[in-house]
Design a protein around this motif. Structure first.
Motif, PDB file in Angstrom:
ATOM      1  N   ALA A   1       0.807  -1.223   0.000  1.00 26.77           N
ATOM      2  CA  ALA A   1       0.000   0.000   0.000  1.00 26.77           C
ATOM      3  C   ALA A   1       0.838   1.270   0.000  1.00 26.77           C
ATOM      4  N   ASN A   2       2.056   1.208   0.534  1.00 29.88           N
ATOM      5  CA  ASN A   2       2.876   2.411   0.640  1.00 29.88           C
ATOM      6  C   ASN A   2       3.900   2.558  -0.480  1.00 29.88           C
ATOM      7  N   SER A   3       3.854   1.654  -1.449  1.00 27.45           N
ATOM      8  CA  SER A   3       4.758   1.779  -2.600  1.00 27.45           C
ATOM      9  C   SER A   3       4.498   3.106  -3.305  1.00 27.45           C
ATOM     10  N   GLN A   4       5.557   3.742  -3.773  1.00 28.39           N
ATOM     11  CA  GLN A   4       5.459   5.073  -4.360  1.00 28.39           C
ATOM     12  C   GLN A   4       5.315   5.002  -5.882  1.00 28.39           C
ATOM     13  N   VAL A   5       4.382   5.788  -6.396  1.00 31.08           N
ATOM     14  CA  VAL A   5       4.033   5.725  -7.819  1.00 31.08           C
ATOM     15  C   VAL A   5       3.894   7.136  -8.376  1.00 31.08           C
ATOM     16  N   GLN A   6       4.418   7.337  -9.588  1.00 32.02           N
ATOM     17  CA  GLN A   6       4.160   8.548 -10.363  1.00 32.02           C
ATOM     18  C   GLN A   6       3.466   8.142 -11.663  1.00 32.02           C
ATOM     19  N   ALA A   7       2.392   8.831 -11.982  1.00 33.90           N
ATOM     20  CA  ALA A   7       1.583   8.465 -13.139  1.00 33.90           C
ATOM     21  C   ALA A   7       1.980   9.274 -14.370  1.00 33.90           C
ATOM     22  N   THR A   8       1.558   8.764 -15.528  1.00 30.52           N
ATOM     23  CA  THR A   8       1.769   9.443 -16.811  1.00 30.52           C
ATOM     24  C   THR A   8       0.492   9.346 -17.627  1.00 30.52           C
ATOM     25  N   SER A   9      -0.071  10.467 -17.993  1.00 33.61           N
ATOM     26  CA  SER A   9      -1.234  10.453 -18.870  1.00 33.61           C
ATOM     27  C   SER A   9      -0.823  10.046 -20.274  1.00 33.61           C
ATOM     28  N   ILE A  10      -1.637   9.219 -20.912  1.00 31.42           N
ATOM     29  CA  ILE A  10      -1.338   8.815 -22.291  1.00 31.42           C
ATOM     30  C   ILE A  10      -1.305  10.024 -23.209  1.00 31.42           C
ATOM     31  N   TYR A  11      -2.053  11.077 -22.853  1.00 30.17           N
ATOM     32  CA  TYR A  11      -2.048  12.287 -23.672  1.00 30.17           C
ATOM     33  C   TYR A  11      -0.698  12.991 -23.599  1.00 30.17           C
ATOM     34  N   ASP A  12      -0.098  13.020 -22.416  1.00 26.85           N
ATOM     35  CA  ASP A  12       1.234  13.616 -22.290  1.00 26.85           C
ATOM     36  C   ASP A  12       2.285  12.791 -23.020  1.00 26.85           C
ATOM     37  N   LEU A  13       2.136  11.475 -22.976  1.00 25.09           N
ATOM     38  CA  LEU A  13       3.091  10.608 -23.661  1.00 25.09           C
ATOM     39  C   LEU A  13       2.997  10.801 -25.172  1.00 25.09           C
ATOM     40  N   THR A  14       1.799  10.833 -25.707  1.00 24.01           N
ATOM     41  CA  THR A  14       1.656  11.012 -27.153  1.00 24.01           C
ATOM     42  C   THR A  14       2.073  12.423 -27.573  1.00 24.01           C
ATOM     43  N   ASP A  15       1.812  13.406 -26.709  1.00 21.70           N
ATOM     44  CA  ASP A  15       2.311  14.765 -26.989  1.00 21.70           C
ATOM     45  C   ASP A  15       3.828  14.750 -27.154  1.00 21.70           C
ATOM     46  N   ALA A  16       4.506  14.082 -26.234  1.00 17.50           N
ATOM     47  CA  ALA A  16       5.971  14.055 -26.253  1.00 17.50           C
ATOM     48  C   ALA A  16       6.493  13.397 -27.529  1.00 17.50           C
ATOM     49  N   VAL A  17       5.869  12.297 -27.930  1.00 12.78           N
ATOM     50  CA  VAL A  17       6.312  11.601 -29.140  1.00 12.78           C
ATOM     51  C   VAL A  17       6.110  12.477 -30.373  1.00 12.78           C
ATOM     52  N   VAL A  18       4.974  13.158 -30.448  1.00  6.36           N
ATOM     53  CA  VAL A  18       4.716  14.032 -31.595  1.00  6.36           C
ATOM     54  C   VAL A  18       5.727  15.175 -31.646  1.00  6.36           C
ATOM     55  N   LEU A  19       6.037  15.751 -30.499  1.00  7.41           N
ATOM     56  CA  LEU A  19       7.033  16.822 -30.463  1.00  7.41           C
ATOM     57  C   LEU A  19       8.391  16.320 -30.939  1.00  7.41           C
ATOM     58  N   ALA A  20       8.763  15.124 -30.507  1.00  6.16           N
ATOM     59  CA  ALA A  20      10.036  14.552 -30.948  1.00  6.16           C
ATOM     60  C   ALA A  20      10.020  14.279 -32.449  1.00  6.16           C
ATOM     61  N   ALA A  21       8.904  13.740 -32.931  1.00  2.00           N
ATOM     62  CA  ALA A  21       8.803  13.436 -34.353  1.00  2.00           C
ATOM     63  C   ALA A  21       8.872  14.698 -35.208  1.00  2.00           C
ATOM     64  N   ASN A  22       8.411  15.812 -34.638  1.00  2.00           N
ATOM     65  CA  ASN A  22       8.456  17.100 -35.343  1.00  2.00           C
ATOM     66  C   ASN A  22       9.726  17.894 -35.059  1.00  2.00           C
ATOM     67  N   ASN A  23      10.700  17.231 -34.435  1.00  2.00           N
ATOM     68  CA  ASN A  23      11.996  17.868 -34.161  1.00  2.00           C
ATOM     69  C   ASN A  23      11.857  19.118 -33.293  1.00  2.00           C
ATOM     70  N   GLN A  24      10.942  19.068 -32.322  1.00  2.00           N
ATOM     71  CA  GLN A  24      10.718  20.219 -31.444  1.00  2.00           C
ATOM     72  C   GLN A  24      11.301  20.025 -30.044  1.00  2.00           C
ATOM     73  N   VAL A  25      12.013  18.941 -29.848  1.00  2.00           N
ATOM     74  CA  VAL A  25      12.746  18.728 -28.598  1.00  2.00           C
ATOM     75  C   VAL A  25      14.167  18.302 -28.958  1.00  2.00           C
ATOM     76  N   PRO A  26      15.111  18.553 -28.078  1.00  2.00           N
ATOM     77  CA  PRO A  26      16.489  18.155 -28.368  1.00  2.00           C
ATOM     78  C   PRO A  26      16.604  16.662 -28.648  1.00  2.00           C
ATOM     79  N   LYS A  27      17.323  16.317 -29.697  1.00  2.00           N
ATOM     80  CA  LYS A  27      17.514  14.918 -30.051  1.00  2.00           C
ATOM     81  C   LYS A  27      18.600  14.285 -29.188  1.00  2.00           C
ATOM     82  N   ASN A  28      18.648  12.952 -29.297  1.00  4.10           N
ATOM     83  CA  ASN A  28      19.671  12.159 -28.619  1.00  4.10           C
ATOM     84  C   ASN A  28      19.641  12.365 -27.104  1.00  4.10           C
ATOM     85  N   LYS A  29      18.407  12.446 -26.565  1.00  2.00           N
ATOM     86  CA  LYS A  29      18.193  12.632 -25.146  1.00  2.00           C
ATOM     87  C   LYS A  29      17.170  11.621 -24.642  1.00  2.00           C
TER      88      LYS A  29
END
Length: 444
Positions: A189-217
């Protein structure tokens, strides 16, 4: 958040291959990339599942265990501008090899992408380190490290507990736990968890695909706040619209070890339970990452747990899925027990069972032969439903055999229909249970 919508028009000729495209994360990525104007193809190992989940995209069907040299990936790398890997396996099993899926195939893919100047986006997981407690995380880290050391056009994203409208693995487990009526059992019950919305994950992938975030990171995609597992289950229960539990039952940690051993045994029969030892070990270690590097790029925090859930309101089908996930193992156990018991008792009491037929004029030999044959059929069906690969067929066969018993009894032994204990009437609930069992076996 950086804006990707301005790139839609320039994406219409950019070709993307999503590996694991009918999976939990992959399916959401495909839909998002299509909305952004990319030409998207899918890669998966099951043609039937692929065309059932996403019938309208171009599919490449192959198994990663057969994709372990750069030559195996050359045609894919030549014909696509970006390849996104969402494939993964929880632990070694009859159809999965962690080293093959997470390292050998990824090494070969990275080499092919590098030689063809194809961008590679890797979906990994927070906690993927060489010294991690589980083979899942260690082999994930091996693949990530190879990409970092050898590729020149990549991004690696490491989400936490991914929350989406659909559910699979850990998110399915949360909904199943939240579906318990009246009580709320929970371990770790006390295990620590951080969540990720699928919308944030897909946002990040689209930004990377559009070369809007630093590469090789590499970036951990997690919310800033950390929650206990108890809090996550409570939030999930509230999101689904279930009433609060009357009692909270905190299970001892040793109970998770027993549960994991049972789940690992069932995995030998093809059942991919989210309660296997790897999942339990990951929860024990916690699902935590560092959100700061990504925040520095986007100038925003990712959605916190309650916001991630509120952006995808639960509907009646979500509550039904949660309840059926909880009932599914009970249904399979009941079906297996019923049919095994029916067959075993038939063989054990073959003389008494044969008397029903000899009383209406059958020969003793033929009566026992018939009872023995159908008892073996019952046992085979009871065993068949315990094996994941054959469970669907076993459910259909149970229904067919049940109707055969009903029809045969009406023709040969109609007196059984008037039996005060109602043995024939009780066949109908068994048919319905097999139908429900068949429906619960669909997981994509």
């Amino acid at each position: 958040m950086l804006n990707s919508s301005q790139n839609i028009s320039q994406n219409t000729d950019r070709r993307v291959l999503v590996i694991g495209a009918y999976g939990f994360i992959g399916a959401s990525l495909v839909m998002r990339l299509q909305r952004e104007g990319f030409v998207v193809s899918g890669f998966g190992r099951s043609q039937a599942t692929a065309y059932k989940v996403m019938p309208d995209i171009n599919w490449h069907i192959a198994d990663l265990k057969n994709m372990i040299t750069a030559d195996d990936w050359q045609d894919y790398a030549k014909t696509h501008d970006i390849i996104i890997n969402c494939a993964g396996a929880l632990q070694d099993g009859a159809s999965d090899s962690l080293k093959t899926v997470h390292f050998d195939a990824i090494k070969a893919l990275s080499d092919a992408c590098k030689s063809n100047q194809t961008m590679l986006i890797q979906i990994s997981a927070v906690g993927a380190e060489r010294d991690a407690d589980t083979a899942f995380m260690r082999t994930k880290a091996m693949g990530d490290d190879y990409i970092r050391e050898n590729h020149t056009d990549y991004n690696i994203f490491r989400p936490g507990l991914v929350l989406a409208k659909n559910a699979y693995g850990g998110s399915a487990l949360l909904r199943m736990l939240a579906a318990f009526p009246l009580v709320q059992p929970i371990a770790l019950a006390n295990s620590q968890v951080q969540a990720t919305s699928i919308y944030d994950l897909t946002d990040a992938v689209v930004l990377a695909a559009n070369n809007q975030v630093p590469k090789n990171k590499s970036y951990d995609l997690v919310e800033r706040q950390t929650h206990s597992l108890r809090e996550v289950v409570q939030e999930t229960r509230h999101w689904l619209g279930f009433s609060s539990a009357v009692w909270q039952i905190t299970l001892p940690n040793w109970s998770t070890q027993i549960t994991a051993k049972i789940a690992d045994f069932l995995s030998l029969l093809g059942w991919r339970s989210p309660l296997r030892s790897t999942a339990i070990s990951v929860l024990k270690s916690g699902i935590k990452g560092d959100p700061d590097p990504w925040r520095k790029i986007t100038k925003q925090d990712l959605r916190p747990l309650n916001s991630a859930l509120s952006h995808m309101p639960a509907a009646v089908e979500d509550r039904l899925f949660a309840r059926m996930s909880l009932l599914m193992p009970i249904i399979i156990f009941c079906l297996a027990s019923f049919w095994l018991a029916s067959g075993i008792i038939g063989l054990w009491q073959i003389d008494r069972a044969a008397n029903v037929l000899t009383d209406i004029g059958w020969s003793d030999h033929f009566a026992k032969l018939s009872i023995g044959f159908w008892s073996i059929v019952d046992i085979a069906l009871g065993l068949g439903v315990l094996i994941r690969k054959s469970a669907k067929i076993a459910c259909w066969a149970m229904i067919a055999v049940s109707f055969n018993y009903l029809i045969s009894a009406a023709v040969v032994t109609p007196q059984l229909w008037a039996d005060p204990l109602g043995p024939m009437v009780k066949v109908f609930p068994g048919i319905v249970l097999a139908l429900v069992g068949r429906v619960t076996l669909d997981n994509r």
